[in-house]
Design an enzyme around this catalytic site. Structure first.
Site, short mmCIF file in Angstrom:
data_model
loop_
_atom_site.label_atom_id
_atom_site.label_comp_id
_atom_site.label_asym_id
_atom_site.label_seq_id
_atom_site.Cartn_x
_atom_site.Cartn_y
_atom_site.Cartn_z
CG LEU A 66 -1.87 -1.19 1.36
CD1 LEU A 66 -2.51 -1.20 2.74
CD2 LEU A 66 -2.96 -1.14 0.31
N GLY A 67 1.75 1.42 -0.97
CA GLY A 67 2.58 2.62 -1.10
C GLY A 67 1.64 3.80 -1.14
CB THR A 68 -0.23 4.20 1.50
OG1 THR A 68 -0.59 2.96 0.96
CG2 THR A 68 -1.41 4.77 2.22
CB SER A 69 -1.16 9.59 0.78
OG SER A 69 -0.06 9.75 -0.09
#
Lengths: 230, 345, 267
Positions: A28-31
């Site tokens: 989940l390379g995420t914000s």
């Protein structure tokens, strides 16, 4: 240099600190973020899920309920964070059943932390726990990679968060009205999505108050300006 | 299952023939603890297949106790008898705290004065007192401490009094279910003050917005004083005033006279004095035996004990005892001339 | 063999709420020879009367050191006592390993109390058939505890258990107020006198049949810190002087002497 798909910065030059992931693991390379406001808390997240450079899901839901008005934002390994959230969800429903009253956000955060710390060598999970309960109102807890527990006014997390520390610090206000808080989250996530390659897609939010959970959905087509049915 | 030979009346003591056989070691696991009721409970609730192999492996005569045709379980009723012979214990829940008190009958002059405590602290906000078989009471307290600790481990917050009462009620109930164990020979009174403040997670770092968390339900009170009494059957109720042991009838009659729930409810300090008076009064029928009074109390975080379960300070206890004795004397006078019925300090 | 239907095991209450197995175990304590314990502000002493099965056999030990600071006196089934004694030794050792100091005596006694209670509540177990007096010193000073087969443990100023121990207890009750300020030697003499009260007629205390155990704390004369006198059992010639000091013809002499100062009576 050959591009691999392990998601490691040294190989493809795009992703931030994903050494913990297995080769090909869904990330989940995420914000993600959660903020307290006048009547409760708001959780917000982008919707991009990647496997290395490949977007495995562009409309992911990273906001997961563990009880009626206690939710979490998940970042890191999708598999790990789902598993942890499932365990906590079970524990909290058991708690509610046996004690006859809803759990507090503290209880939820404590159980999350216990699992994250006890298994710190095996998990890659960065979590933000946000919840509303009658006694404590809206609260935000952050559990970063090592398994420590931090109570915060608002929390940001995931690879995209690195780009919005300044934005949040400049624009955050205590005790905002609901609409102002929604706008704050939306603007912050828009910035994160703009700058972070591993964040993107739609913006999802959940507003937790005495009235329960209220979902928001904003699409990139209209530059996230229109609220859609979630 | 090898049945160990029980002790026999003194004449045949010690046993003449070797009579202790250990079950073959293959039947035992290193950590086996035949008295692990938690395990037994789990086994019964989770699977209904515990009758044969499991039981033998654990070396237990773990048949269930059958009820008699009229629905009674005599062993529980007999356990209650053990309680009824014990020194009187009482608990008072008043508007700003809880008081626990016990009449310790002094069995021997050689006992060290005030060294042997009967009221135990289970967690910082929880106290327990009991009447009946003291070693059983100690076992109860040990278990209660384990429960409180376990709750803190999973929830990172103190166990609410109601939840401890529920856990311990379940524990005592389990000891009425099997032929392999006997019920507890005690009735326990559990008093606690659940914090009225917002509780942090044990060991948390950081804090929320300085304006405080938003969206709290307005005008709602949380926490407060609680009192529960658990009987040998495992039955428990919440009380404003609870009494058990030999003098329970007299004590109950006195507790019922107190205003504990109403608007003019007793303060904690008044409750301490009433508790002392009630113990003295309940002891009256047992006059020939000496006794020692032990009292503890728990207040709110802004009260005298700051939310903790503590022994009542010596000065206050002695003052309460002085008033109790005085009230006993004036009681005696009342019997002679029935014109004056002042009971208060 | 059994008196009624309610005394076969330790998981059955009688209709009066009694557990006969536990009461029988208490009888076993009364079968053992008498032991006496007394605690003062500075010392805890145990004295015991040893029995031998026949003239030529040795005497059964009654006093055991558990750790540097604790000892026990036993009355009842010696083999059960050994189980408890081993357990106590292990606990003290474990405590020393983790905390680097002596185990508090009450904590130790509570542990055997809990252990014994379990034996009274579970089928297939029987109560321990032994009573103990536990004497020791810790940071709070000297202590004396009584342990019963029921799991009951109580701190006492002085106590006696075993055969005919009531007479010893009567002596102790009579002299109760004197104990707190007694010195080491005087405390031992009180113990021996109490012990003598419980002897059957024509029996005398001898160096063969008498044991004395002492633990103590005293203030160091140099810096006022507390100095521990480790628990030690005295037998044979070591107890001769004490026995002589309470011999019948000297009766009364010990009382008048007041604070006994001779700390080096025993060689």
């Amino acid at each position: 240099m050959e591009f691999g798909n392990s998601g490691s910065l040294s190989e493809d030059g795009i992703h931030v600190d994903m050494d913990r992931l297995k080769k090909g693991e869904v990330n989940l390379g995420t914000s993600i973020m959660a903020v307290t406001f006048k009547d409760g808390v708001i959780l917000g997240a982008d919707s991009r899920t990647t496997t290395g450079a490949y977007i495995a899901n562009r409309v992911t839901d990273k906001l997961t309920p563990v009880h009626d008005t206690i939710w979490c934002c998940r970042s890191g390994s999708a598999a790990d964070t789902q598993a942890v959230a499932d365990i906590v969800q079970y524990q909290l429903s058991l708690f509610a059943m046996t004690s006859g009253k809803p759990p507090t956000t503290q209880t939820a955060a404590a159980i999350f932390q216990e699992i994250c710390y006890a298994n710190k060598d095996r998990l890659s999970a960065g979590l933000i726990i946000a919840g509303w309960d009658e006694r404590h109102g809206g609260q935000v807890y952050s559990i970063p990679l090592g398994g420590s527990l931090h109570k915060q006014s608002y929390a940001i997390g995931g690879s995209g968060s690195t780009y919005i520390y300044g934005f949040c610090d400049a624009n955050w206000k205590e005790g905002m009205e609901e609409q102002d808080a929604v706008n704050f989250v939306k603007e912050a996530l828009k910035e994160a999505i703009k700058w972070d390659g591993s964040s993107g897609g739609v913006i999802r939010m959940v507003v937790l108050t005495a009235k329960g959970a209220d979902r928001h959905l904003y699409l990139p087509d209209t530059d996230y300006s229109v609220r859609h049915d979630a | 299952m090898v049945r160990r030979r029980p002790l026999t009346p003194s004449s045949s003591f010690p046993p003449k023939a070797p009579c202790f056989h250990n079950p073959p070691s293959a039947f035992r696991t290193p950590n086996e603890s035949p008295h692990n009721l938690g395990y037994m409970m789990q086994r019964v609730t989770n699977h209904h297949t515990h009758k044969t192999t499991d039981v033998h492996r654990h070396g237990l005569r773990s048949r269930q106790l059958h009820l008699l045709p009229d629905g009674r379980n005599f062993q529980v009723e007999y356990a209650v008898k053990a309680v009824e012979n014990g020194g009187t214990s009482i608990g008072i829940r008043c508007k700003d705290g809880v008081v626990l008190a016990v009449e310790k009958v002094v069995g021997s002059k050689l006992l060290k004065h005030s060294a042997n405590k009967r009221i135990a602290t289970v967690d910082r906000h929880l106290g327990v007192v009991y009447s009946g078989m003291v070693p059983d009471g100690r076992h109860f307290v040990d278990r209660a401490r384990d429960e409180a600790r376990a709750w803190r481990d999973t929830n990172k917050t103190p166990i609410p009094t109601a939840d401890l009462a529920s856990r311990m009620g379940g524990y005592m109930q389990a000891y009425t279910l099997y032929q392999s164990v006997r019920p507890f020979g005690i009735t326990a009174i559990v008093g606690g003050f659940d914090s009225e403040l917002e509780l942090p997670v044990d060991g948390e770092v950081g804090y929320g917005p300085s304006v405080g968390a938003g969206g709290k339900a307005p005008d709602k009170k949380h926490g407060g004083p609680f009192l529960y009494m658990i009987e040998p059957s495992g039955l428990y109720w919440g009380y404003y005033g609870a009494a058990t042991g030999k003098g329970r009838q007299a004590a109950k009659a006195e507790l019922e006279k107190l205003d504990l729930g109403g608007a003019g409810a007793l303060t904690l300090e008044q409750a301490v004095k009433e508790a002392a008076r009630i113990i003295y009064l309940a002891h009256d029928d047992n006059k020939d035996k000496e006794f020692e009074l032990e009292m503890s109390w728990i207040s709110a975080s802004d009260g005298p004990t700051k939310g903790k379960h503590q022994e009542v300070p010596k000065a206050l206890r002695e003052e309460a005892e002085r008033l109790a004795k005085k009230s006993m004397e004036s009681d005696d006078e009342d019997d002679d001339k029935k014109d004056d019925d002042k009971m208060e300090e | 063999m059994f008196r009624n239907n309610y005394d076969n095991d330790s998981v059955t209450f009688s209709p009066q709420g009694r557990i006969f197995q536990v009461e029988y175990a208490a009888e076993a304590v009364k079968q053992g020879s008498v032991v006496v314990g007394i605690a003062s502000k500075t010392h805890a002493v145990l004295v015991a009367f040893k029995r031998n099965a026949e003239e030529l056999s040795s005497y059964q030990k009654k006093l055991f050191a558990i750790d540097e600071h604790v000892g026990i006196a036993i009355a009842g089934l010696t083999s059960d006592a050994r189980v408890l004694s081993n357990f106590m030794k292990q606990q003290c050792l474990g405590h020393r390993l983790t905390y680097g100091r002596n185990m508090p005596v009450r904590g130790l006694v509570d542990m055997i109390g809990s252990k014994a209670q379990i034996n009274t509540q579970h089928y297939g177990k029987r109560p321990y058939g032994v009573g103990l007096l536990v004497a020791g010193v810790d940071e709070q000073g000297p202590h004396l505890f009584e342990f019963q087969p029921s799991g009951m443990t109580e701190e006492m100023v002085a106590f006696a258990i075993g055969a005919r121990s009531q007479m010893a207890r009567t002596y102790l009750e009579k002299n109760l107020d004197a104990f707190a300020d007694c010195g080491r030697e005087e405390l031992v003499r009180h113990g021996l006198k109490a012990l003598k009260e419980s002897l059957v007629q024509d029996r005398e205390l001898t160096i063969e049949n008498t044991s004395v155990g002492i633990a103590g704390v005293s203030k160091s004369k140099e810096d006022g810190s507390s100095v521990v006198e480790p628990f030690k059992v005295f037998d044979g010639q070591e107890v001769n002087a004490w026995i002589e000091s309470v011999a019948d013809d000297k009766e009364g002499g010990g009382d008048a002497a007041g604070e006994g100062e001779g700390m080096d009576v025993d060689a």
